[in-house]
Design a protein around this motif. Structure first.
Motif, short mmCIF file in Angstrom:
data_model
loop_
_atom_site.label_atom_id
_atom_site.label_comp_id
_atom_site.label_asym_id
_atom_site.label_seq_id
_atom_site.Cartn_x
_atom_site.Cartn_y
_atom_site.Cartn_z
N GLU A 49 0.97 -1.20 0.06
CA GLU A 49 0.04 -0.65 0.08
C GLU A 49 0.93 1.69 0.13
O GLU A 49 0.23 2.46 -0.37
CB GLU A 49 -0.74 -0.12 1.10
CG GLU A 49 -1.67 -1.73 1.01
CD GLU A 49 -2.90 -1.03 2.50
OE1 GLU A 49 -2.39 -0.66 3.27
OE2 GLU A 49 -3.65 -2.23 2.31
N ASN A 50 1.93 0.97 0.69
CA ASN A 50 2.97 2.07 0.44
C ASN A 50 3.92 2.25 -1.20
O ASN A 50 4.01 3.27 -1.24
CB ASN A 50 4.12 1.84 1.09
CG ASN A 50 3.12 2.61 2.68
OD1 ASN A 50 2.97 3.52 3.31
ND2 ASN A 50 3.71 2.13 3.52
N GLY A 51 3.38 1.08 -1.84
CA GLY A 51 4.40 0.89 -2.91
C GLY A 51 5.74 0.35 -3.17
O GLY A 51 6.62 0.72 -4.09
N ASP A 52 6.03 0.28 -2.24
CA ASP A 52 7.41 -0.29 -1.84
C ASP A 52 7.63 -1.57 -2.49
O ASP A 52 8.81 -2.24 -3.20
CB ASP A 52 7.79 -0.77 -0.15
CG ASP A 52 7.58 0.67 0.16
OD1 ASP A 52 8.02 1.76 -0.44
OD2 ASP A 52 7.30 0.84 1.52
N THR A 53 6.78 -2.55 -2.92
CA THR A 53 6.91 -3.48 -3.56
C THR A 53 6.23 -4.42 -3.78
O THR A 53 4.28 -3.17 -4.21
CB THR A 53 7.08 -4.51 -2.25
OG1 THR A 53 5.85 -4.54 -1.54
CG2 THR A 53 8.28 -4.48 -1.89
N VAL A 54 5.52 -5.25 -5.08
CA VAL A 54 3.79 -5.22 -5.55
C VAL A 54 3.93 -7.27 -5.78
O VAL A 54 5.21 -6.93 -5.25
CB VAL A 54 4.35 -4.98 -7.37
CG1 VAL A 54 3.25 -5.70 -7.68
CG2 VAL A 54 4.45 -3.90 -7.66
N PRO A 55 3.08 -7.65 -5.13
CA PRO A 55 2.77 -8.85 -4.47
C PRO A 55 2.91 -9.75 -6.27
O PRO A 55 3.05 -9.26 -7.00
CB PRO A 55 1.15 -8.95 -4.59
CG PRO A 55 0.78 -7.33 -4.74
CD PRO A 55 1.43 -6.74 -5.14
N ASN A 56 3.73 -11.00 -5.61
CA ASN A 56 4.23 -11.73 -6.31
C ASN A 56 2.96 -12.56 -6.80
O ASN A 56 1.83 -12.36 -6.19
CB ASN A 56 4.97 -12.79 -5.90
CG ASN A 56 4.38 -13.26 -4.91
OD1 ASN A 56 3.52 -14.16 -4.85
ND2 ASN A 56 5.33 -13.92 -3.36
N THR A 57 2.78 -13.43 -7.95
CA THR A 57 1.92 -13.83 -8.99
C THR A 57 1.10 -14.86 -8.20
O THR A 57 -0.60 -14.52 -8.18
CB THR A 57 2.60 -14.93 -10.05
OG1 THR A 57 3.30 -13.50 -10.94
CG2 THR A 57 1.22 -15.70 -10.23
#
Length: 254
Positions: free
Chosen positions: A36-44
Motif C-alpha cells: 500500500e506504500n508502493g514499496d513492493t508489488v505482490p508476486n503472482t
C-alpha cells in the motif's frame, strides 16, 4: 490507478484492517503495508489470492494494463462479466456467456455468430456486415484456434440436448417446440415472481450463467415464454415486453 491504491481501496471498502487482510492471504501485515506504500508489488501467487479474496481480476489489481477481450466471442470484457473456473476463480480470457463454471458453452462457431449478430445489428451495422466481421474475427481467437485441445468432445452439447428433450416433454400449452438453448447470465434474466401466497421471489443467482431461450406463444398475444435451465432445475415462465409482469408456470428440480 496504481496497484498500491487499488489494494488500499479494496481493503478499506470491505472494512478490513491490514492485519485482517494479511491473515486471510497468509502474509505479514508488513507485506500489506509495503504494497500500500508502493514499496513492493505482490508476486503472482499472492495476486491470485488477492483476486479471490476481493473477487476482482488480477488485471484490475495491476491497474488494468491489458484490454481484455473474450477469446471465444471477441467481446470486450471487464470484471463484471468475466467467466469463472470451477472453483469460482475469475477467468480473464472469457466472458460469462462463453465460459461458465469451467465449461465452454459454445461448440459451434455458426451458432455463436447467430447469437452475436442479433446484438450487433443497428442502423450503422447491417446483419451481413456483422456476420462477415465475426466470420473473419472469431477464427483468430484463442478458443477457436485451440478448439480441438479445449473441446469437451461434445459432452456439453449432449447435456443441452438432454435439457431440450426434458423441456419439450413437459408439453406446455402454447409453448413452441424448443430446439435451441443459449447461455444467459442470471443478472439479466432473474425476474421476480409473485407466489400464490403473495410472496415475491427470485430463483436465480445474478452471477451464474444458465441455459435458456425466449419464444413467442403459439396462441399469439403480447406474452412470451421464457425458458431457463441448469444442472439442477428447469424454469418456464411467461412475461410481457422487457420482462414485465412475469408469471411462473413451472419450476422443476432435476
Amino acid at each position: 490507478m496504481e496497484t498500491k491504491n487499488i489494494i488500499l481501496k479494496l481493503r478499506t471498502e470491505r472494512g478490513m484492517s491490514q492485519d485482517e487482510l494479511a491473515d486471510k492471504i497468509m502474509v505479514t501485515r508488513q507485506a500489506v503495508s509495503r504494497w500500500e506504500n508502493g514499496d513492493t508489488v505482490p508476486n503472482t501467487d499472492t495476486l491470485k489470492l488477492l483476486s479471490k479474496e476481493f473477487d476482482v481480476s488480477i488485471n484490475t489489481l495491476l491497474g488494468e494494463p491489458r484490454k481484455l477481450i473474450c477469446q471465444c466471442c471477441g467481446m470486450p470484457i471487464d470484471d463484471s462479466i468475466l467467466g469463472r473456473d470451477k472453483d469460482g476463480t475469475l477467468n480473464e480470457e472469457y466472458c460469462k456467456w462463453c465460459y461458465a463454471d469451467g465449461t465452454y458453452t459454445y461448440n459451434d462457431m455458426d451458432e455463436l455468430i447467430d447469437v452475436c449478430v442479433k446484438n450487433m445489428v443497428n442502423e450503422n451495422f447491417t446483419e451481413e456486415q456483422a456476420q462477415s466481421y465475426l466470420k473473419e474475427m472469431l477464427p483468430k481467437l484463442d478458443y477457436w484456434k485451440r478448439y480441438d485441445e479445449l473441446s469437451d468432445n461434445g459432452q456439453f452439447e449432449e447435456f443441452k440436448k438432454q435439457l431440450i428433450n426434458e423441456i419439450n416433454d413437459l408439453h406446455i400449452d402454447g409453448l413452441p417446440r424448443v430446439d435451441k438453448l443459449n447461455a444467459l447470465v442470471g443478472k439479466y434474466v432473474n425476474l421476480e415472481y409473485t407466489l400464490p401466497n403473495g410472496r415475491k421471489v427470485k430463483f436465480l443467482d445474478d452471477q451464474k450463467t444458465y441455459l435458456g431461450n425466449q419464444l413467442e406463444s403459439e396462441f399469439g398475444g403480447d406474452r412470451c415464454f421464457g425458458i431457463l435451465a441448469s444442472m439442477d432445475f428447469i424454469l418456464v415462465c411467461t412475461y410481457e415486453k422487457d420482462g414485465e409482469n412475469p408469471e411462473l408456470l413451472i419450476y422443476k428440480k432435476r
